[in-house]
Design a protein around this motif. Structure first.
Motif, PDB file in Angstrom:
ATOM      1  N   UNK A 143       2.120  -4.300  -3.123  1.00  0.00           N
ATOM      2  CA  UNK A 143       2.529  -5.352  -4.053  1.00  0.00           C
ATOM      3  C   UNK A 143       1.314  -6.027  -4.662  1.00  0.00           C
ATOM      4  N   UNK A 144       0.382  -6.334  -3.763  1.00  0.00           N
ATOM      5  CA  UNK A 144      -0.811  -7.067  -4.217  1.00  0.00           C
ATOM      6  C   UNK A 144      -1.623  -6.214  -5.185  1.00  0.00           C
ATOM      7  N   UNK A 145      -1.692  -4.928  -4.891  1.00  0.00           N
ATOM      8  CA  UNK A 145      -2.443  -4.037  -5.790  1.00  0.00           C
ATOM      9  C   UNK A 145      -1.781  -4.009  -7.159  1.00  0.00           C
ATOM     10  N   UNK A 146      -0.466  -3.931  -7.117  1.00  0.00           N
ATOM     11  CA  UNK A 146       0.277  -3.893  -8.394  1.00  0.00           C
ATOM     12  C   UNK A 146      -0.005  -5.162  -9.192  1.00  0.00           C
ATOM     13  N   UNK A 171      -9.719  -7.426  -2.185  1.00  0.00           N
ATOM     14  CA  UNK A 171     -10.044  -6.534  -1.068  1.00  0.00           C
ATOM     15  C   UNK A 171     -11.046  -7.113  -0.088  1.00  0.00           C
ATOM     16  N   UNK A 172     -11.533  -8.257  -0.417  1.00  0.00           N
ATOM     17  CA  UNK A 172     -12.557  -8.837   0.445  1.00  0.00           C
ATOM     18  C   UNK A 172     -12.035  -9.271   1.803  1.00  0.00           C
ATOM     19  N   UNK A 173     -10.741  -9.528   1.872  1.00  0.00           N
ATOM     20  CA  UNK A 173     -10.239 -10.098   3.128  1.00  0.00           C
ATOM     21  C   UNK A 173      -9.858  -9.052   4.162  1.00  0.00           C
ATOM     22  N   UNK A 174     -10.412  -7.871   4.009  1.00  0.00           N
ATOM     23  CA  UNK A 174     -10.275  -6.885   5.087  1.00  0.00           C
ATOM     24  C   UNK A 174      -8.993  -6.088   5.078  1.00  0.00           C
ATOM     25  N   UNK A 175      -8.101  -6.422   4.169  1.00  0.00           N
ATOM     26  CA  UNK A 175      -6.866  -5.644   4.151  1.00  0.00           C
ATOM     27  C   UNK A 175      -7.103  -4.322   3.455  1.00  0.00           C
ATOM     28  N   UNK A 176      -6.299  -3.366   3.759  1.00  0.00           N
ATOM     29  CA  UNK A 176      -6.474  -2.084   3.066  1.00  0.00           C
ATOM     30  C   UNK A 176      -5.131  -1.396   2.934  1.00  0.00           C
ATOM     31  N   UNK A 177      -5.128  -0.320   2.231  1.00  0.00           N
ATOM     32  CA  UNK A 177      -3.865   0.404   2.048  1.00  0.00           C
ATOM     33  C   UNK A 177      -3.498   1.216   3.260  1.00  0.00           C
ATOM     34  N   UNK A 178      -4.573   1.614   3.951  1.00  0.00           N
ATOM     35  CA  UNK A 178      -4.317   2.542   5.041  1.00  0.00           C
ATOM     36  C   UNK A 178      -3.525   1.862   6.163  1.00  0.00           C
ATOM     37  N   UNK A 179      -2.757   2.720   6.826  1.00  0.00           N
ATOM     38  CA  UNK A 179      -2.093   2.216   8.018  1.00  0.00           C
ATOM     39  C   UNK A 179      -3.130   2.026   9.114  1.00  0.00           C
ATOM     40  N   UNK A 180      -2.855   1.119   9.984  1.00  0.00           N
ATOM     41  CA  UNK A 180      -3.755   0.967  11.137  1.00  0.00           C
ATOM     42  C   UNK A 180      -5.011   0.204  10.814  1.00  0.00           C
ATOM     43  N   UNK A 200       4.244  -3.273  10.405  1.00  0.00           N
ATOM     44  CA  UNK A 200       3.386  -2.355   9.650  1.00  0.00           C
ATOM     45  C   UNK A 200       3.983  -2.073   8.290  1.00  0.00           C
ATOM     46  N   UNK A 201       5.260  -1.808   8.307  1.00  0.00           N
ATOM     47  CA  UNK A 201       5.925  -1.488   7.040  1.00  0.00           C
ATOM     48  C   UNK A 201       5.802  -2.658   6.070  1.00  0.00           C
ATOM     49  N   UNK A 202       5.958  -3.830   6.628  1.00  0.00           N
ATOM     50  CA  UNK A 202       5.896  -5.029   5.782  1.00  0.00           C
ATOM     51  C   UNK A 202       4.507  -5.213   5.196  1.00  0.00           C
ATOM     52  N   UNK A 203       3.534  -4.959   6.057  1.00  0.00           N
ATOM     53  CA  UNK A 203       2.162  -5.141   5.590  1.00  0.00           C
ATOM     54  C   UNK A 203       1.846  -4.173   4.470  1.00  0.00           C
ATOM     55  N   UNK A 204       2.304  -2.981   4.668  1.00  0.00           N
ATOM     56  CA  UNK A 204       2.027  -1.955   3.655  1.00  0.00           C
ATOM     57  C   UNK A 204       2.657  -2.346   2.335  1.00  0.00           C
ATOM     58  N   UNK A 205       3.875  -2.820   2.456  1.00  0.00           N
ATOM     59  CA  UNK A 205       4.588  -3.227   1.241  1.00  0.00           C
ATOM     60  C   UNK A 205       3.831  -4.341   0.529  1.00  0.00           C
TER      61      UNK A 205
END
Lengths: 317, 295
Positions: free
Chosen positions: B186-189, B211-220, B177-182
């Motif tokens: 990163x990608x947003x930056x 953002x199309x690929x379903x990833x988001x900033x939120x956890x979970x 999770x931590x890695x994904x968030x990072x």
């Protein structure tokens, strides 16, 4: 008495009977009529030879027997339906005469006498009564049937198979013992208290010049009365019922409870001697310590230390 | 000590000492020998033992049944034991007895079957058994108890293993999770930088890409809608609550350094070493140095 006479009559009449009783009606079995001539012939010689095993064993014990050994004796009583249990007998030097009398009174032909000494050692006398030999054993490693580890069970009074290890044929005294064991522990055929099935097996085995006794229940997967399922003999397992014990033969005498000594175990050490030896070994400890101490003193006296040359070095100041 | 003995030269003295030593050695040897002797058996047969072979065979002749007695009277089976059995090896010895019994039974049953005699108890034949029902009940209950005991211990072990596994899985998940968030941040930056570089043009396209690929900033995993929480709320639950423990870098580091959670009890218990360790003595006050030795 009537029975006996009858038996002797059949014995005498038997050979005559054999010849003219050829057309006999077929025997009835569970599955129908059996008319195999082979079987009829086979079963006949048994009755013809007129042999009937009329063994009766008197089982008794000495006074002041400990509970474990008493239980062992009771186990033996429950295993041997052809035995007669009697009250305890004082184990004096004259016990032989008393026991002989008892055996005669009870009309038995052999005797198992459990003699307990010092609440520790169990001796077993196995005796053939009127004239036969008698053997005295020391009994070791006793486990009774009551132990919960021995989980088997079998019919009371069913006739056991007796298995002997092959080294019973090695020596004269083993041969004699084997014969005695088969007669005493084998339940007579068609004894009125015996049951017609064989669901347990006695194991007599000589290991280390001791006779080891085991009693196993035979459990065979089967569905019909006298047919083993295919491969049933391979699937057969034994479950120990108990009791267990180990007999160390000490002496064999010619008569019953006495007579000339025929055999004496050359390796035998009595438990009393063993205990005495143990005690002596333990007792030597203090004497040894004292001895070592005096030796050390002698040594020190003999080799005095050289006077220390620096002993009074600082005394002058 | 006499005068003569005093004069004895050193060499001789040594000799005597050696003698004494060998004596004592011999003594100890003999002692061990006698101890070995306590095995209920003499080392070698006594010479005086009686062995009247003829008498024995005579007696055997006397008592033995006639030769032609059918086997069904005797029911004896002889089994060859193979090689000699070691008495002191309990397992081997019992195994030998068992196999002897088993082979004997097979042979005996074979004979009985050939004669056509019944030898197996029908299943509907009930009669008195050697051991009473109450006794067999006892045996059964003991067996059941043992079985239960084994099962319980097995279960306990399994639970322990499961717990350990669960812990590992949990930590693995956290790390992921931590890695994904990072990565997300990163990608947003990156995207922001790109946009800045390209002068804020063609924003829709990039947005779709990132953002199309379903990833988001939120956890979970973003797609989850949190009930009763405003979309912008990043506090992660209750309003006033600080951020979760694992998100706090400083906290995490300190936890790893000083430890957090887990059992404390075992640290305070004695172990084999500490119980036997009397370095600290028994006067607790003075032996201050060793108080923390265990840790």
């Amino acid at each position: 008495m009537g029975k006996k006479r009858k038996h002797s009559e059949t014995e005498a009449a038997a050979p005559v009977v054999k010849n003219d009783s050829a057309p006999e009606r077929p025997k009835r079995t569970l599955l129908g009529w059996k008319d195999k001539n082979e079987d009829a012939e086979k079963s006949k010689p048994a009755s013809v030879s007129g042999f009937r095993n009329k063994e009766k064993v008197l089982v008794t014990c000495s006074r002041r027997i400990s509970y474990r050994y008493r239980h062992l004796m009771l186990n033996m009583v429950s295993l041997l339906p052809h035995c007669k249990k009697d009250s305890k007998v004082e184990a004096k030097s004259s016990k032989g005469a008393t026991l002989n009398e008892l055996i005669e009174l009870k009309g038995s032909s052999s005797c198992l006498f459990f003699e307990c000494r010092k609440h520790k050692d169990l001796y077993l006398w196995m005796v053939k009564s009127p004239s036969g030999p008698s053997v005295k054993f020391l009994v070791n490693a006793v486990h009774t049937m009551e132990e919960l580890k021995l989980t088997g069970n079998h019919l009371k009074g069913s006739r056991p198979l007796l298995t002997f290890s092959s080294n019973f044929d090695k020596d004269a005294h083993w041969k004699l013992l084997k014969e005695m064991l088969t007669q005493v522990f084998g339940i007579p055929k068609e004894h009125r208290k015996s049951k017609p099935y064989h669901d347990h097996v006695f194991v007599f085995s000589i290991v280390d010049d001791h006779i080891w006794f085991r009693n196993y229940q035979i459990s065979v997967p089967h569905n019909e009365s006298d047919k083993i399922a295919r491969g049933g003999l391979d699937k057969m397992t034994l479950i120990e019922v108990g009791p267990r014990f180990c007999l160390n033969p000490i002496k064999i005498f010619g008569g019953s409870f006495g007579g000339p000594t025929l055999y004496e175990n050359p390796f035998y050490v009595s438990p009393n001697q063993i205990r005495a030896l143990e005690k002596r070994n333990k007792a030597g400890k203090f004497a040894k310590k004292i001895k070592a101490k005096t030796r050390r003193q002698m040594h020190e006296l003999a080799n005095p230390l050289e006077p220390d040359e620096f002993a009074d070095m600082w005394k002058d100041e | 000590m006499s005068y003569e003995e005093d004069i004895v030269s050193d060499d001789e003295m040594n000799m005597i000492d050696e003698d004494v030593a060998t004596d004592s050695e011999a003594e100890s040897l003999s002692d061990s020998d006698t101890e070995n002797e306590i095995t209920e058996k003499l080392a070698e047969p006594t010479k005086t033992a009686v062995y009247n072979r003829a008498g024995l065979l005579d007696k055997l002749q006397d008592i033995s049944w006639p030769e032609d007695v059918p086997w069904t009277h005797k029911l004896t089976v002889e089994i060859d034991q193979g090689q000699a059995v070691d008495v002191n090896d309990d397992l081997a010895r019992e195994m030998a007895f068992y196999t002897q019994g088993l082979e004997g039974t097979r042979e005996g049953y074979g004979k009985l079957e050939a004669m056509g005699l019944p030898f197996l108890r029908p299943s509907d034949y009930f009669a008195e058994m050697v051991k009473s029902d109450t006794h067999m009940e006892k045996v059964k209950s003991k067996l059941l108890y043992e079985k239960k005991q084994i099962e319980e211990s097995e279960e306990r072990r399994k639970a322990r293993d499961n717990k350990r596994m669960a812990k590992e899985v949990q930590s693995q998940k956290m790390k992921e999770r931590a890695k994904q968030k990072k990565d997300d941040i990163e990608s947003v930056k990156k995207w922001r930088k790109q946009r800045q570089q390209s002068g804020f043009s063609e924003k829709g396209k990039d947005l779709d890409l990132e953002f199309g690929n379903g990833k988001s900033f939120q956890r979970g995993g973003g797609a989850k809608k949190r009930p009763g929480v405003t979309p912008g709320d990043r506090s992660g639950g209750k309003g006033g609550r600080p951020t979760s423990r694992m998100n706090n870098k400083k906290r995490e580091f300190r936890d790893s350094k000083f430890g957090h959670g887990g059992r404390k009890g075992l640290n305070k218990q004695n172990t084999a070493e500490t119980t036997n360790d009397f370095k600290g003595g028994f006067r607790g006050g003075k032996a201050s140095g060793n108080k923390r030795q265990k840790r």
